[in-house]
Every structure is written in structure tokens, then in C-alpha cells.
Design a protein around this motif. Structure first.
Motif, PDB file in Angstrom:
ATOM      1  N   TYR A   5       7.166   6.155   5.631  1.00 22.52           N
ATOM      2  CA  TYR A   5       6.677   7.347   4.943  1.00 22.52           C
ATOM      3  C   TYR A   5       6.900   8.536   5.852  1.00 22.52           C
ATOM      4  O   TYR A   5       6.587   8.484   7.041  1.00 22.52           O
ATOM      5  N   GLU A  10       2.585  11.343   1.283  1.00 23.43           N
ATOM      6  CA  GLU A  10       3.424  10.359   0.606  1.00 23.43           C
ATOM      7  C   GLU A  10       2.802   8.961   0.713  1.00 23.43           C
ATOM      8  O   GLU A  10       2.735   8.222  -0.270  1.00 23.43           O
ATOM      9  N   MET A  11       2.342   8.610   1.906  1.00 23.95           N
ATOM     10  CA  MET A  11       1.700   7.320   2.116  1.00 23.95           C
ATOM     11  C   MET A  11       0.441   7.206   1.264  1.00 23.95           C
ATOM     12  O   MET A  11       0.189   6.191   0.631  1.00 23.95           O
ATOM     13  N   LYS A  14       1.279   6.623  -2.516  1.00 22.91           N
ATOM     14  CA  LYS A  14       1.816   5.310  -2.864  1.00 22.91           C
ATOM     15  C   LYS A  14       0.793   4.180  -2.685  1.00 22.91           C
ATOM     16  O   LYS A  14       0.969   3.110  -3.258  1.00 22.91           O
TER      17      LYS A  14
END
Length: 179
Positions: A5, A10-11, A14
Motif C-alpha cells: 500500500y 489506501e490500506m 481495503k
């Protein structure tokens, strides 16, 4: 293959739903508790982002953090103890004096059912958060023996106070949550 990531956001995007679902299953779909615990999990990841970014399995890391946060949450809930005066203050704020007197009577009755030593043991176990293992070592008995003592003390209280205690506990829990 290792998931990478670029950013924390973003991490988070998701993995958020997976961790949230896991937490919800454990806390019984209490949305507020689950959101608080989810925030704590990702706070740990945020604080340790340099380490997390290089971790070989980030989703597993997050689930492990969630598992530990849930264990601490369960211990806090099990060891919840409300001090006599604090309960009376909560009930008095609601201007429910009749129930204040009933609660005070219950507390006095509890003190007449259990010995001072038994009350101290319960306080150490529930209020101060000592584990059964720690207390049993101090008493010089096995953990099973200590747990049996606690069960017998609870049974004494149940027999003496009966339904009235159960009603008061529900009322207290509702009053505390209302704060």
C-alpha cells in the motif's frame, strides 16, 4: 504475494470492512462499540505505519491487533465495577430517590450476606482487575478452587437478593449507559 500500500488511506480502505465485520461478530453488532474498537485498531496501524507498511501480511497484522483489542475490551466489560457512591449519584441525577434507597438497602444487604474477606476477594477480582490466577497464588490455592469460591459467593448473593438484585443491575447498567 505481499500486498503493498502506498498510503495509510489506501490500506484503510481495503481492510476496513473485513476488520469491522470481525469486530462486529464479537461485540454482538453493537455499532458504537465496534466503531470505537475499529478506530483503536487503525490508530495502532497509523502510529506504527513504518512497521506496518513493511509487514509481510498487513491484513493478518490488523486482525491480530483487533483480536488483542477485543480481548482487552472483554476484560474491561467483565471487570466493570460501579462504586456504591457513584451509583447513588447516577440515580440521584435522574431524580429517582425511591430507587436510590432501594439500591442502598441492597448494598447493605450484600454486606450482611458476605464476609469482609469475601467482599474483598470480589473487589480485587472485579474492581481492581486481578486475574483468578493472581488471586489464587496469593491465597495459596488452585485457580479452580478460587473460581469455585467466587461461584459460591455469587450463589449466596443470588439466593439472598434474588430477583431484586437482577432488576437493580439492569437498572444500573441502563443508567450508566445513558451517561
Amino acid at each position: 504475494m505481499k500486498e503493498t500500500y502506498e498510503t495509510f488511506e489506501e490500506m484503510y480502505g481495503k481492510n476496513c470492512n473485513r476488520v469491522y465485520t470481525y469486530i462486529c461478530r464479537t461485540v454482538g453488532y453493537d455499532r458504537f462499540e465496534a466503531e470505537d474498537l475499529l478506530q483503536e485498531v487503525f490508530w495502532v496501524a497509523y502510529e506504527r505505519w513504518d512497521y506496518v507498511r513493511e509487514h509481510p501480511n498487513i491484513p493478518a497484522f490488523l486482525m491480530l491487533v483487533a483480536k488483542h483489542k477485543l480481548m482487552k475490551w472483554k476484560v474491561k466489560r467483565r471487570n466493570l465495577y460501579i462504586d456504591d457512591l457513584e451509583v447513588l449519584d447516577v440515580l440521584t441525577e435522574k431524580e429517582d430517590i425511591k430507587n436510590c434507597y432501594a439500591l442502598a438497602e441492597t448494598m447493605l444487604s450484600l454486606k450482611s450476606v458476605l464476609s469482609g474477606e469475601e467482599l474483598d476477594l470480589l473487589r480485587y477480582y472485579y474492581e481492581y482487575g486481578y486475574t483468578a490466577n493472581e488471586i489464587s497464588k496469593k491465597l495459596g490455592v488452585t485457580e479452580t478452587c478460587f473460581k469455585a469460591r467466587v461461584a459460591r459467593m455469587k450463589e449466596k448473593v443470588r439466593k439472598h437478593l434474588g430477583v431484586f438484585l437482577a432488576i437493580m443491575i439492569v437498572y444500573i447498567a441502563a443508567a450508566v449507559r445513558a451517561l
